[in-house]
Design an enzyme around this catalytic site. Structure first.
Site, PDB file in Angstrom:
ATOM      1  N   GLU A  35       6.494  45.442 103.505  1.00 46.96           N
ATOM      2  CA  GLU A  35       5.232  45.168 103.554  1.00 46.96           C
ATOM      3  C   GLU A  35       4.332  46.212 103.364  1.00 46.96           C
ATOM      4  O   GLU A  35       3.288  46.287 102.675  1.00 46.96           O
ATOM      5  CB  GLU A  35       4.799  44.687 105.115  1.00 46.96           C
ATOM      6  CG  GLU A  35       3.532  43.992 105.111  1.00 46.96           C
ATOM      7  CD  GLU A  35       2.391  44.990 105.653  1.00 46.96           C
ATOM      8  OE1 GLU A  35       1.360  44.867 105.507  1.00 46.96           O
ATOM      9  OE2 GLU A  35       2.688  46.459 105.942  1.00 46.96           O
ATOM     10  N   GLU A  36       4.572  47.569 103.860  1.00 49.79           N
ATOM     11  CA  GLU A  36       3.618  48.935 103.634  1.00 49.79           C
ATOM     12  C   GLU A  36       3.401  49.115 102.038  1.00 49.79           C
ATOM     13  O   GLU A  36       2.127  49.358 101.938  1.00 49.79           O
ATOM     14  CB  GLU A  36       4.298  49.773 104.391  1.00 49.79           C
ATOM     15  CG  GLU A  36       4.556  49.557 105.780  1.00 49.79           C
ATOM     16  CD  GLU A  36       3.341  49.691 106.413  1.00 49.79           C
ATOM     17  OE1 GLU A  36       2.251  49.673 105.920  1.00 49.79           O
ATOM     18  OE2 GLU A  36       3.312  49.563 107.785  1.00 49.79           O
ATOM     19  N   HIS A  41      -0.285  54.347 110.812  1.00 48.29           N
ATOM     20  CA  HIS A  41       0.251  54.815 109.690  1.00 48.29           C
ATOM     21  C   HIS A  41       0.235  56.479 109.754  1.00 48.29           C
ATOM     22  O   HIS A  41       0.239  57.334 108.978  1.00 48.29           O
ATOM     23  CB  HIS A  41      -0.572  54.903 108.281  1.00 48.29           C
ATOM     24  CG  HIS A  41      -0.525  53.240 107.728  1.00 48.29           C
ATOM     25  ND1 HIS A  41      -1.330  52.786 106.829  1.00 48.29           N
ATOM     26  CD2 HIS A  41       0.184  52.131 108.174  1.00 48.29           C
ATOM     27  CE1 HIS A  41      -0.807  51.670 106.379  1.00 48.29           C
ATOM     28  NE2 HIS A  41       0.125  51.155 107.509  1.00 48.29           N
ATOM     29  N   ASP A  92       1.675  41.585 113.284  1.00 46.32           N
ATOM     30  CA  ASP A  92       1.540  42.918 112.410  1.00 46.32           C
ATOM     31  C   ASP A  92       0.036  43.739 113.029  1.00 46.32           C
ATOM     32  O   ASP A  92      -0.449  44.084 112.010  1.00 46.32           O
ATOM     33  CB  ASP A  92       1.568  42.705 111.061  1.00 46.32           C
ATOM     34  CG  ASP A  92       1.556  44.070 110.223  1.00 46.32           C
ATOM     35  OD1 ASP A  92       1.758  44.968 110.916  1.00 46.32           O
ATOM     36  OD2 ASP A  92       1.469  43.990 109.044  1.00 46.32           O
ATOM     37  N   HIS A 147       7.093  42.856 109.856  1.00 46.56           N
ATOM     38  CA  HIS A 147       7.877  43.632 108.870  1.00 46.56           C
ATOM     39  C   HIS A 147       8.811  44.584 109.320  1.00 46.56           C
ATOM     40  O   HIS A 147       8.323  45.643 110.282  1.00 46.56           O
ATOM     41  CB  HIS A 147       7.076  44.129 107.805  1.00 46.56           C
ATOM     42  CG  HIS A 147       5.948  44.992 108.062  1.00 46.56           C
ATOM     43  ND1 HIS A 147       6.044  46.345 108.057  1.00 46.56           N
ATOM     44  CD2 HIS A 147       4.563  45.036 108.372  1.00 46.56           C
ATOM     45  CE1 HIS A 147       4.862  47.300 108.616  1.00 46.56           C
ATOM     46  NE2 HIS A 147       4.135  46.362 108.969  1.00 46.56           N
ATOM     47  N   ASP A 202       3.543  49.655 114.320  1.00 45.63           N
ATOM     48  CA  ASP A 202       3.645  49.154 112.909  1.00 45.63           C
ATOM     49  C   ASP A 202       4.868  49.436 111.763  1.00 45.63           C
ATOM     50  O   ASP A 202       4.912  50.127 111.467  1.00 45.63           O
ATOM     51  CB  ASP A 202       2.215  49.900 112.311  1.00 45.63           C
ATOM     52  CG  ASP A 202       2.001  49.284 110.654  1.00 45.63           C
ATOM     53  OD1 ASP A 202       2.458  47.924 110.612  1.00 45.63           O
ATOM     54  OD2 ASP A 202       1.405  49.672 110.105  1.00 45.63           O
TER      55      ASP A 202
END
Length: 473
Positions: free
Chosen positions: A330-331, A428, A358, A284, A296
């Site tokens: 995606e997030e 994140h 991912d 992503h 990520d």
């Protein structure tokens, strides 16, 4: 009769020799893939640009659009058969000015704590939110306290990721409901706001954001939600044990906007024999905005691009169509994955396999698959080819969020599984940056993905008896 016996012996010997020849050819081809990735790779250079020249790529942001334009241009340089953008409407949420929070233990006695707004949260009132705190170990504990003990307070969800679970994604799954649904559930009890312990196995000062949802909560009843660093979660929990009436103040400045148009970035090498059979490899393109999204999922993006580049560099002409898809959103919505599957269904496309990266750019350990038993048996027959590269993890049980909507009609789904022990140190958070990705580990992952795609392209995934000799279809 003797002639017939000799014929069958020769036939069996011929089949055995053919199988052995194919194994040797496969071993040499996979060796060339690893050599090319490690000695002449492009993935690290691409990641450098995504991370350091573009940065965090939150859906709907200017940086996300820059990433779309950059990756499309790079795919076009590879000389693929097709490169295109697939429009998709995505949510747009902005963080605003940096968040601020402190714990007040007495008149004039405060200590600042590290927090970050959860993705999708509303802002606090202009003057911030200040209230007493009630600590719980999970959503289910709210009912034990009831509205009389929660109303007007800030709910502090403090269930940590379990350190005794070797599979860290299992540990993450065991507490992420606090982040995603914590505000929705606390609002039912009249809470003033929510603070969630960061999804992190390490004790540090980096708060970790992530998506959250209000569900069907009316707009006027929604409450602000933020993550607190693990060190500060430990502090807050310890001080609450001796001073239950302390107050916490926090200020969020985030805002939810109207949806905006973005794109999935797609490129393909069209199959030479079975072009209607499509194999997808992807990651992503969006990321959170705190760091630069290197692990990520910048790593997955560049590894997926590298799969097609390696095949072009090695002059490999696939039988089946191999398509790289860089999914958007995606997030905080999965809009890109859903849109891709929706368009594929409308065109009646035949996807036989999809692979997603991912889980960070760490040392690859293997793959997880969603497949029927006979399909998985065929895949397992190739496991020995990965042994020289210390790839040993071939298990049923999962794949990737973006390719999940492709499930069905016999499509095999797979997820690259790197070593995950350090992944949630960065996931994140603001320290998910380029310098924390190891070049060699990233390139090993790209080669591992390419090798699996090569084998599936060569042999296919039609259901077979596990007793048959493996050979090209």
């Amino acid at each position: 009769m003797r002639a017939l016996i000799i014929f069958f012996c020769l036939l069996i010997s011929g089949l055995s020799l053919t199988a052995q020849t194919e194994k040797t050819e496969d071993s040499l081809k996979i060796r060339s893939i690893y050599d090319m990735s490690l000695l002449n790779g492009k993935s690290y250079e691409w990641l450098d640009h995504l991370s350091n020249e573009i940065g965090g790529r939150l859906s709907g942001s200017f940086n996300a659009q820059k990433a779309v334009e950059y990756t499309k241009a790079e795919l076009e340089k590879l000389g693929l058969n097709k490169v295109w953008l697939q429009p998709v409407m995505v949510p747009k949420w902005t963080r605003g000015e940096r968040e601020f929070a402190y714990v007040q233990t007495g008149p004039g006695e405060t200590r600042n704590v590290n927090i970050t707004a959860l993705g999708g949260s509303i802002a606090t009132p202009d003057g911030g939110t200040k209230a007493k705190v009630i600590e719980v170990q999970g959503i289910e504990q709210l009912a034990e306290y009831g509205r009389e003990n929660i109303e007007g307070k800030i709910v502090f969800y403090n269930r940590p990721m379990r350190a005794d679970l070797i599979q860290t994604f299992e540990s993450y799954g065991g507490c992420v409901d606090q982040r995603y649904s914590g505000a929705e559930e606390a609002a039912k009890y009249g809470a003033a706001g929510v603070i969630v312990r960061s999804m992190n196995l390490r004790l540090d000062d980096f708060p970790h954001t992530g998506s959250m949802s209000y569900g069907d909560t009316p707009v006027e009843d929604r409450i602000p939600a933020a993550a607190i660093s693990t060190n500060d979660a430990e502090y807050l929990s310890s001080i609450l044990k001796i001073q239950e009436d302390l107050e916490l103040y926090f200020k969020l400045n985030c805002e939810q906007h109207e949806d905006v148009q973005s794109y999935n970035v797609i490129g393909e090498i069209t199959g030479s024999q079975y072009p209607e059979e499509i194999m997808v490899v992807g990651g992503h393109l969006d990321s959170w905005d705190l760091g630069d999204g290197a692990h990520d999922d910048g790593a997955g993006v560049v590894q997926s691009m590298e799969v097609l580049r390696l095949m072009k560099e090695l002059n490999y002409k696939p039988k089946r169509t191999i398509r790289v898809v860089l999914f958007m959103n995606e997030e905080n919505g999965l809009r890109g994955g859903n849109k891709y599957a929706e368009v594929a269904e409308s065109k009646n496309e035949n996807h036989i396999f999809a692979l997603e990266s991912d889980a960070g750019g760490f040392t690859p350990r293997g793959f997880q698959f969603t497949a029927e038993d006979t399909q998985f048996a065929r895949i397992l027959s190739w496991k020995h080819l990965f042994k020289p590269y210390l790839i040993h993890y071939f298990e049923l049980g999962g794949s990737g969020a973006d390719i999940g909507p492709l499930k069905g009609n016999g499509t095999v789904l797979a997820g690259l599984r790197p070593d995950s022990q350090r992944y949630f140190d960065y996931h994140h958070a603001s320290n998910d940056t380029f310098e924390h990705v190891n070049k060699r580990e990233l390139e090993l992952g790209a080669a591992t993905m390419t090798s699996l795609i090569y084998l599936i392209d060569k042999y296919g995934l039609k259901n077979i008896s596990t007793s048959k000799v493996e050979r090209p279809d």
